[in-house]
Design a protein around this motif. Structure first.
Motif, mmCIF file in Angstrom:
data_model
loop_
_atom_site.group_PDB
_atom_site.id
_atom_site.type_symbol
_atom_site.label_atom_id
_atom_site.label_comp_id
_atom_site.label_asym_id
_atom_site.label_seq_id
_atom_site.Cartn_x
_atom_site.Cartn_y
_atom_site.Cartn_z
ATOM 1 N N ASN A 69 -11.656 20.481 3.305
ATOM 2 C CA ASN A 69 -10.596 21.483 3.419
ATOM 3 C C ASN A 69 -9.371 20.816 4.040
ATOM 4 O OD1 ASN A 69 -9.510 24.133 3.226
ATOM 5 N ND2 ASN A 69 -9.871 24.440 5.416
ATOM 6 N N ASP A 70 -8.263 20.902 3.354
ATOM 7 C CA ASP A 70 -7.043 20.217 3.802
ATOM 8 C C ASP A 70 -5.835 21.156 3.701
ATOM 9 O OD1 ASP A 70 -5.236 18.272 4.607
ATOM 10 O OD2 ASP A 70 -5.184 17.265 2.655
ATOM 11 N N PRO A 71 -5.838 22.244 4.476
ATOM 12 C CA PRO A 71 -4.759 23.228 4.344
ATOM 13 C C PRO A 71 -3.392 22.704 4.735
ATOM 14 C CG PRO A 71 -6.117 23.717 6.269
ATOM 15 C CD PRO A 71 -6.825 22.642 5.504
ATOM 16 N N ARG A 72 -3.333 21.656 5.542
ATOM 17 C CA ARG A 72 -2.044 21.104 5.964
ATOM 18 C C ARG A 72 -1.566 19.970 5.061
ATOM 19 N NH1 ARG A 72 -1.472 21.617 12.328
ATOM 20 N NH2 ARG A 72 -2.981 23.279 12.765
ATOM 21 N N GLY A 73 -2.368 19.604 4.080
ATOM 22 C CA GLY A 73 -1.973 18.540 3.165
ATOM 23 C C GLY A 73 -1.964 17.160 3.780
ATOM 24 N N TRP A 74 -2.868 16.899 4.721
ATOM 25 C CA TRP A 74 -2.879 15.597 5.392
ATOM 26 C C TRP A 74 -3.278 14.460 4.457
ATOM 27 C CZ3 TRP A 74 -5.034 15.766 11.092
ATOM 28 C CH2 TRP A 74 -4.154 16.507 11.886
ATOM 29 N N LEU A 75 -3.972 14.766 3.371
ATOM 30 C CA LEU A 75 -4.367 13.724 2.424
ATOM 31 C C LEU A 75 -3.358 13.541 1.299
ATOM 32 C CD1 LEU A 75 -8.196 14.443 2.045
ATOM 33 C CD2 LEU A 75 -7.109 12.679 3.447
ATOM 34 N N ALA A 76 -2.284 14.319 1.310
ATOM 35 C CA ALA A 76 -1.324 14.304 0.201
ATOM 36 C C ALA A 76 -0.730 12.930 -0.101
ATOM 37 C CB ALA A 76 -0.203 15.322 0.455
ATOM 38 N N PRO A 77 -0.439 12.081 0.901
ATOM 39 C CA PRO A 77 0.149 10.768 0.566
ATOM 40 C C PRO A 77 -0.772 9.851 -0.232
ATOM 41 C CG PRO A 77 0.629 11.342 2.845
ATOM 42 C CD PRO A 77 -0.396 12.327 2.348
ATOM 43 N N GLY A 78 -2.053 10.145 -0.286
ATOM 44 C CA GLY A 78 -2.965 9.345 -1.096
ATOM 45 C C GLY A 78 -3.472 8.094 -0.394
ATOM 46 N N GLU A 79 -4.119 7.248 -1.168
ATOM 47 C CA GLU A 79 -4.812 6.085 -0.616
ATOM 48 C C GLU A 79 -3.873 5.068 0.024
ATOM 49 O OE1 GLU A 79 -8.167 5.433 -0.286
ATOM 50 O OE2 GLU A 79 -8.279 7.559 -0.804
ATOM 51 N N ALA A 80 -2.604 5.056 -0.375
ATOM 52 C CA ALA A 80 -1.679 4.059 0.185
ATOM 53 C C ALA A 80 -1.566 4.172 1.693
ATOM 54 C CB ALA A 80 -0.299 4.203 -0.471
ATOM 55 N N MET A 81 -1.711 5.383 2.220
ATOM 56 C CA MET A 81 -1.550 5.531 3.675
ATOM 57 C C MET A 81 -2.675 4.845 4.441
ATOM 58 S SD MET A 81 -2.456 9.505 4.466
ATOM 59 C CE MET A 81 -3.827 10.315 3.681
ATOM 60 N N PHE A 82 -3.805 4.608 3.766
ATOM 61 C CA PHE A 82 -4.908 3.961 4.462
ATOM 62 C C PHE A 82 -4.623 2.480 4.727
ATOM 63 C CE2 PHE A 82 -6.888 7.801 2.861
ATOM 64 C CZ PHE A 82 -7.565 8.227 3.983
ATOM 65 N N GLU A 83 -3.628 1.925 4.061
ATOM 66 C CA GLU A 83 -3.205 0.565 4.402
ATOM 67 C C GLU A 83 -2.607 0.545 5.803
ATOM 68 O OE1 GLU A 83 -0.577 -0.855 1.366
ATOM 69 O OE2 GLU A 83 -2.007 -0.468 -0.253
ATOM 70 N N LEU A 84 -1.833 1.570 6.149
ATOM 71 C CA LEU A 84 -1.287 1.676 7.510
ATOM 72 C C LEU A 84 -2.412 1.842 8.527
ATOM 73 C CD1 LEU A 84 1.775 4.092 7.149
ATOM 74 C CD2 LEU A 84 1.833 1.647 7.666
ATOM 75 N N VAL A 85 -3.377 2.676 8.193
ATOM 76 C CA VAL A 85 -4.499 2.913 9.106
ATOM 77 C C VAL A 85 -5.305 1.637 9.301
ATOM 78 C CG1 VAL A 85 -6.578 4.275 9.513
ATOM 79 C CG2 VAL A 85 -4.573 5.352 8.468
ATOM 80 N N ALA A 86 -5.457 0.834 8.243
ATOM 81 C CA ALA A 86 -6.206 -0.419 8.353
ATOM 82 C C ALA A 86 -5.514 -1.401 9.292
ATOM 83 C CB ALA A 86 -6.388 -1.041 6.972
ATOM 84 N N ILE A 87 -4.188 -1.445 9.260
ATOM 85 C CA ILE A 87 -3.452 -2.301 10.192
ATOM 86 C C ILE A 87 -3.648 -1.808 11.619
ATOM 87 C CG2 ILE A 87 -1.141 -3.039 10.916
ATOM 88 C CD1 ILE A 87 -0.353 -2.895 7.916
ATOM 89 N N ASN A 88 -3.619 -0.498 11.790
ATOM 90 C CA ASN A 88 -3.840 0.080 13.118
ATOM 91 C C ASN A 88 -5.237 -0.239 13.637
ATOM 92 O OD1 ASN A 88 -3.170 2.310 15.279
ATOM 93 N ND2 ASN A 88 -5.166 2.834 14.477
ATOM 94 N N ASP A 89 -6.235 -0.004 12.787
ATOM 95 C CA ASP A 89 -7.623 -0.162 13.219
ATOM 96 C C ASP A 89 -8.044 -1.621 13.328
ATOM 97 O OD1 ASP A 89 -7.480 2.566 12.961
ATOM 98 O OD2 ASP A 89 -9.253 2.768 11.705
ATOM 99 N N GLY A 90 -7.299 -2.513 12.685
ATOM 100 C CA GLY A 90 -7.610 -3.934 12.740
ATOM 101 C C GLY A 90 -6.750 -4.674 13.755
ATOM 102 N N PRO A 91 -5.663 -5.304 13.313
ATOM 103 C CA PRO A 91 -4.882 -6.133 14.235
ATOM 104 C C PRO A 91 -4.242 -5.376 15.395
ATOM 105 C CG PRO A 91 -3.840 -6.008 12.061
ATOM 106 C CD PRO A 91 -5.204 -5.423 11.919
#
Length: 200
Positions: free
Chosen positions: A62-84
């Motif tokens: 359930n995503d009523p706020r549209g948090w997944l709307a940007p798609g998979e590209a945003m996970f590149e930002l998250v990977a940088i955060n969670d890694g380096p």
């Protein structure tokens, strides 16, 4: 923190159990032997024990706020955060744990990554556009830790858009809601529900 944000944003009802990591309940270790939080136990017994996985599970339902709307590209930002970025943050925030690595050098590495976020936020109020997304919710708790390690130093950095973004998230209703303090859960208090809550 970010798992709680996604559970709240997805309007997922959960039975919340607050634990002390220095006194881990046997039930927690039985569900997730690695002994870290968060741990989400689903009704069918499946266990999700990584915060980003909990976020994706909740928002896929359930995503009523549209948090997944940007798609998979945003996970590149998250990977940088969670890694380096997280690696630099840990070495900056906990120098005693990493005696062979310089805290200030790691602070500089973290700042370099934050400068990239500053450039994004100069173009839009959130990391992936005009609206908050999973990327913002997944990243800002770590930026909060970085900022709070030396608040005076952080306030002096040329990061006006990032600082405003962070302040806005810290003041948001969803963040203040998930940051409420709750009694620590123990098994002998489970029967009367004293240490349990349903969220959001």
């Amino acid at each position: 923190m970010r798992a709680r944000l996604a559970l709240a944003a997805s309007e997922t009802q959960v039975e919340h159990r607050e634990v002390l990591l220095r006194d881990k309940p046997a039930q927690m270790l039985a569900a997730s032997p690695k002994g870290t939080v968060p741990v989400l136990v689903l009704p069918d017994g499946q266990v999700i024990a990584e915060s980003l996985d909990i976020m994706r599970w909740a928002l896929d339902r359930n995503d009523p706020r549209g948090w997944l709307a940007p798609g998979e590209a945003m996970f590149e930002l998250v990977a940088i955060n969670d890694g380096p970025f997280k690696a630099a943050l840990d070495r900056y925030k906990y120098p005693n744990r990493y005696p062979d690595e310089g805290a200030l050098e790691n602070r500089a590495r973290g700042l370099e990554i934050l400068t990239g976020l500053e450039a994004r936020l100069a173009r839009s109020p959130c990391l992936c556009g005009a609206e908050m997304s999973l990327a913002d919710a997944a990243i800002f708790p770590f930026v909060r830790q970085f900022a709070h390690t030396d608040r005076e130093w952080f306030a002096q950095q040329a990061l006006p858009h990032l600082q405003a973004w962070l302040a806005a998230h810290l003041a948001s209703a969803i963040f203040t809601g998930v940051m409420q303090k709750y009694p620590v859960w123990t098994a002998d208090r489970d029967a009367d529900g004293e240490a349990l809550r349903v969220a959001p």
